[in-house]
Design a protein around this motif. Structure first.
Motif, short mmCIF file in Angstrom:
data_model
loop_
_atom_site.label_atom_id
_atom_site.label_comp_id
_atom_site.label_asym_id
_atom_site.label_seq_id
_atom_site.Cartn_x
_atom_site.Cartn_y
_atom_site.Cartn_z
N CYS A 154 -64.63 11.87 46.16
CA CYS A 154 -66.01 11.42 45.99
C CYS A 154 -66.90 11.96 47.11
CB CYS A 154 -66.05 9.89 45.95
SG CYS A 154 -67.69 9.19 45.71
N GLU A 155 -66.43 11.90 48.33
CA GLU A 155 -67.20 12.41 49.47
C GLU A 155 -67.47 13.90 49.34
OE1 GLU A 155 -65.03 11.35 52.98
OE2 GLU A 155 -65.83 9.31 53.01
N LYS A 156 -66.49 14.63 48.82
CA LYS A 156 -66.65 16.08 48.64
C LYS A 156 -67.81 16.38 47.69
CE LYS A 156 -64.18 20.14 47.02
NZ LYS A 156 -63.14 20.59 46.13
N GLU A 157 -68.05 15.46 46.76
CA GLU A 157 -69.15 15.63 45.80
C GLU A 157 -70.43 14.96 46.29
OE1 GLU A 157 -68.86 17.71 43.33
OE2 GLU A 157 -66.76 17.99 43.87
N ASN A 158 -70.49 14.63 47.59
CA ASN A 158 -71.64 13.97 48.21
C ASN A 158 -71.96 12.62 47.57
OD1 ASN A 158 -72.09 16.04 50.10
ND2 ASN A 158 -73.21 17.22 48.58
N ASN A 203 -71.41 19.86 40.95
CA ASN A 203 -70.40 20.92 41.08
C ASN A 203 -69.13 20.62 40.30
OD1 ASN A 203 -72.00 22.46 42.79
ND2 ASN A 203 -71.27 21.38 44.60
N ILE A 204 -68.72 19.36 40.31
CA ILE A 204 -67.46 18.98 39.67
C ILE A 204 -67.51 19.16 38.15
CG2 ILE A 204 -67.97 16.52 39.36
CD1 ILE A 204 -65.05 16.07 40.46
N CYS A 228 -79.92 25.90 42.07
CA CYS A 228 -80.16 24.45 42.08
C CYS A 228 -80.52 23.97 43.48
CB CYS A 228 -78.94 23.72 41.53
SG CYS A 228 -78.68 24.11 39.78
N PRO A 229 -81.20 22.82 43.57
CA PRO A 229 -81.84 22.41 44.82
C PRO A 229 -80.93 21.93 45.95
CG PRO A 229 -82.15 20.72 43.18
CD PRO A 229 -81.50 21.88 42.49
N ASN A 230 -79.71 21.50 45.68
CA ASN A 230 -78.88 21.03 46.80
C ASN A 230 -77.44 21.47 46.62
OD1 ASN A 230 -77.39 18.98 45.32
ND2 ASN A 230 -79.29 17.82 45.30
N SER A 231 -76.67 21.35 47.68
CA SER A 231 -75.32 21.90 47.71
C SER A 231 -74.33 21.16 46.81
CB SER A 231 -74.78 21.91 49.14
OG SER A 231 -74.70 20.58 49.63
N SER A 232 -74.68 19.98 46.32
CA SER A 232 -73.75 19.25 45.44
C SER A 232 -74.00 19.59 43.97
CB SER A 232 -73.85 17.74 45.68
OG SER A 232 -75.14 17.28 45.38
N CYS A 233 -74.95 20.47 43.70
CA CYS A 233 -75.28 20.85 42.33
C CYS A 233 -75.12 22.36 42.13
CB CYS A 233 -76.71 20.46 42.00
SG CYS A 233 -77.03 18.71 42.10
#
Length: 157
Positions: A13-17, A66-67, A83-88
């Protein structure tokens, strides 16, 4: 102020922010994935939704977590820079059909399993070399001028 009960954290979960919480509910701002908090069956991973960008949309993609984008799924491309942030990432379904000049002239691409959505529409007659394929084209954005004249912006085909 609403206090959300926090659960034991999960590396996945943390890896996906995200963060593991009890009583997680999908909203306009966040969505929940129960499979990302395996340490607690009562908890789900709460993650921010991905905002769509024009750059991703122009490439006929959707910004997704990302997931949810896996290039091993077949004709899928995951492009982080759109996309606007690193989790997307921008999830783009790549065409597996022969190109068509007629479709390309209309700024479209031939794809299998084309479905009309709010963002794109499909025309099967523009991909004559592929009976299983349709031309996927971006919808036109409505303008105030067209709306004021009681019209709708449509492709000029």
């Amino acid at each position: 102020k609403i206090i959300t009960p926090i659960c034991d954290e999960s590396r996945i979960c943390e890896k996906e922010n995200g963060r593991c919480v009890r009583d997680c509910f999908d909203t306009d701002d966040v969505f929940c994935r129960s499979d990302l908090c395996p340490n607690n069956e009562d908890c789900s991973c709460e993650m921010k939704r991905c905002d769509q960008t024009l750059e991703c949309e122009d490439n006929l993609g959707n910004c997704v977590p990302n997931i949810d984008c896996d290039e091993n799924d077949g004709n899928v491309e995951c492009v982080d820079k759109h996309c606007p942030n690193s989790s997307c990432t921008c999830k783009i379904i790549t065409p597996i059909c022969d190109e068509s000049r007629i479709c390309e002239k209309e700024n479209g691409r031939c794809v299998r399993d084309c479905f009309d959505t709010d963002d794109v529409f499909c025309r099967s007659d523009l991909c004559p070399n592929n009976e299983d394929c349709s031309c996927e084209m971006k919808r036109c954005d409505q303008t105030l001028e067209c709306e004021d004249n009681l019209g709708n912006c449509v492709p000029n085909i």
